[in-house]
Scaffold this active site. Structure first.
Site, PDB file in Angstrom:
ATOM      1  N   HIS A 153       0.845  -1.198   0.000  1.00 18.88           N
ATOM      2  CA  HIS A 153       0.000   0.000   0.000  1.00 18.88           C
ATOM      3  C   HIS A 153       0.881   1.248   0.000  1.00 18.88           C
ATOM      4  CE1 HIS A 153      -4.132   1.728   1.095  1.00 18.88           C
ATOM      5  NE2 HIS A 153      -3.329   2.784   1.028  1.00 18.88           N
ATOM      6  N   HIS A 207       1.267   4.991  -2.369  1.00 19.46           N
ATOM      7  CA  HIS A 207       0.725   5.843  -3.441  1.00 19.46           C
ATOM      8  C   HIS A 207       1.860   6.546  -4.183  1.00 19.46           C
ATOM      9  CE1 HIS A 207      -3.634   5.693  -2.361  1.00 19.46           C
ATOM     10  NE2 HIS A 207      -3.150   5.389  -1.172  1.00 19.46           N
ATOM     11  N   ASP A 256       1.749   9.127  -6.143  1.00 19.66           N
ATOM     12  CA  ASP A 256       1.663  10.580  -6.009  1.00 19.66           C
ATOM     13  C   ASP A 256       1.813  11.042  -4.564  1.00 19.66           C
ATOM     14  OD1 ASP A 256      -0.749   9.176  -5.705  1.00 19.66           O
ATOM     15  OD2 ASP A 256      -1.968  10.959  -6.004  1.00 19.66           O
ATOM     16  N   HIS A 260      -9.863   0.686  -0.549  1.00 22.32           N
ATOM     17  CA  HIS A 260      -9.667   1.514   0.639  1.00 22.32           C
ATOM     18  C   HIS A 260     -10.945   1.432   1.472  1.00 22.32           C
ATOM     19  CE1 HIS A 260      -6.199   3.381  -1.318  1.00 22.32           C
ATOM     20  NE2 HIS A 260      -5.948   4.051  -0.201  1.00 22.32           N
ATOM     21  N   GLU A 314     -10.863   3.213   6.978  1.00 28.97           N
ATOM     22  CA  GLU A 314      -9.870   4.210   7.385  1.00 28.97           C
ATOM     23  C   GLU A 314     -10.612   5.429   7.925  1.00 28.97           C
ATOM     24  OE1 GLU A 314      -6.222   6.893   5.512  1.00 28.97           O
ATOM     25  OE2 GLU A 314      -7.804   6.154   4.203  1.00 28.97           O
TER      26      GLU A 314
END
Length: 359
Positions: free
Chosen positions: A18, A20, A22, A207, A210
């Protein structure tokens, strides 16, 4: 096995599920690319340097709000709108992961966020793959990297992105994901995309759990069929600890544990978004003790000023984990990777176990 030193944690082989793209840019790269396109960066209250910009990102993300956290991506996404820029970011991502001891990584991003300057979705994926290929080649094959294509849950392009993931399935893309603010945007909005992926025998993570609680996790698994849970930290809401220390699992938590559904946990990130108050009180401690399929991840290396080494070291400090515990997290992650079984087994037997034994 014994309690590892920081140097041993740094040298240990790591698996990252996991992360990202960006959310992991080097601050200097953001400065360089911003200058090329005339993008205005935030005021840092003094001279703009890689260090001051990095500090701004971390402080902007320490607000305890997921929405505020997501705002910082305006700047990273803005400089990732040309093929050359995207390829550079992807190549540097691999270089940074190799330096951190990562042997396998799945790196996610939303292609739909990189088309404002005229790139097609296909060209975005190709640019990322070019960067990954350059980084892997430069490492001498010390790392295996795959893409996860993310659809934004507040948009309506998930079917398009799912089809893109299938089109690139044998060319570097391992699976699909949805991301963005959870509240108000349930995963069931994208049911057609998930059903399509299931018919195509494809892997996907969602996702969930969270910024929103158990309903988000329940929908991700029981309605959408997620292979893994992105974060999943709020599964702890279905775990009751009695005054005498006894633990009782609710039906959803029991199902997640029994089915070995992997939890892509990102401890430092969860502190920033308010999903946990401290590492010592993070649900990862109890979930690990209860032997859920826990994995350790970075989420956004820039925003959290973190690395896999840092995440694991913070767990060692908070919970006294041994080298064997870190190996357990790592093998959990490798078992849960969206990679063919024989390739997963090879990395476990040829890299993870021998390199942990050497520590």
């Amino acid at each position: 096995m014994t309690t590892p030193t920081l140097d041993q944690v740094r040298r240990a082989p790591k698996v990252l599920l996991h992360d990202h793209l960006d959310g992991g840019l080097r601050p200097q790269t953001i400065i360089d690319l911003s200058a090329e396109i005339g993008h205005a960066l935030p005021s840092v209250g003094g001279d703009l340097t890689a260090e001051s910009l990095g500090t701004w990102f971390r402080e902007a993300c320490d607000s305890g709000s997921l929405e505020r956290y997501l705002e910082t991506f305006d700047h990273t996404v803005a400089v990732m709108q040309t093929a050359d820029a995207i390829t550079r970011v992807a190549r540097e991502c691999v270089e940074d992961l190799v330096a951190d001891g990562v042997v396998y990584a799945e790196v996610r991003y939303a292609p739909e966020q990189h088309v404002s300057q005229g790139l097609s979705l296909d060209e975005v994926v190709a640019a990322v793959q070019a960067g990954f290929d350059e980084g892997v080649a430069a490492s001498g094959g010390r790392i295996v990297v795959r893409q996860l294509l993310t659809a934004m849950r507040h948009q309506a392009r998930s079917m398009e992105i799912a089809e893109l993931a299938i089109a690139w399935r044998d060319r570097g893309v391992a699976g699909f994901d949805i991301a963005g603010a959870e509240a108000g945007y349930p995963p069931t909005r994208h049911l057609d995309a998930f059903e399509y992926l299931q018919r195509e025998n494809a892997h996907f993570t969602i996702h969930a759990g969270e910024g929103f609680g158990l309903p988000s996790i329940w929908q991700a698994i029981q309605w959408c069929g997620a292979d893994r849970l992105g974060h999943g930290v709020r599964i702890i809401d279905d775990v009751t600890v009695g005054a005498d220390g006894s633990v009782e699992l609710g039906p959803l938590a029991s199902y997640v544990r029994d089915k070995r559904i992997p939890l892509e946990m990102c401890p430092t990130s969860n502190l920033q978004t308010g999903a946990a108050t401290s590492i010592a009180e993070h649900p990862i401690g109890l979930l690990t003790k209860l032997r859920f399929r826990v994995t350790v991840n970075t989420d956004n290396r820039l925003m959290s000023q973190t690395s896999m080494t840092n995440e694991m070291w913070r767990l060692v400090e908070a919970f006294g984990y041994q080298t064997s515990d870190l190996q357990w997290f790592t093998i959990n992650a490798m078992k849960s990777a969206f990679l063919p079984f024989d390739e997963r087994l090879a990395i476990i037997n040829d890299r993870i176990k021998p390199e942990y034994a050497a520590l």
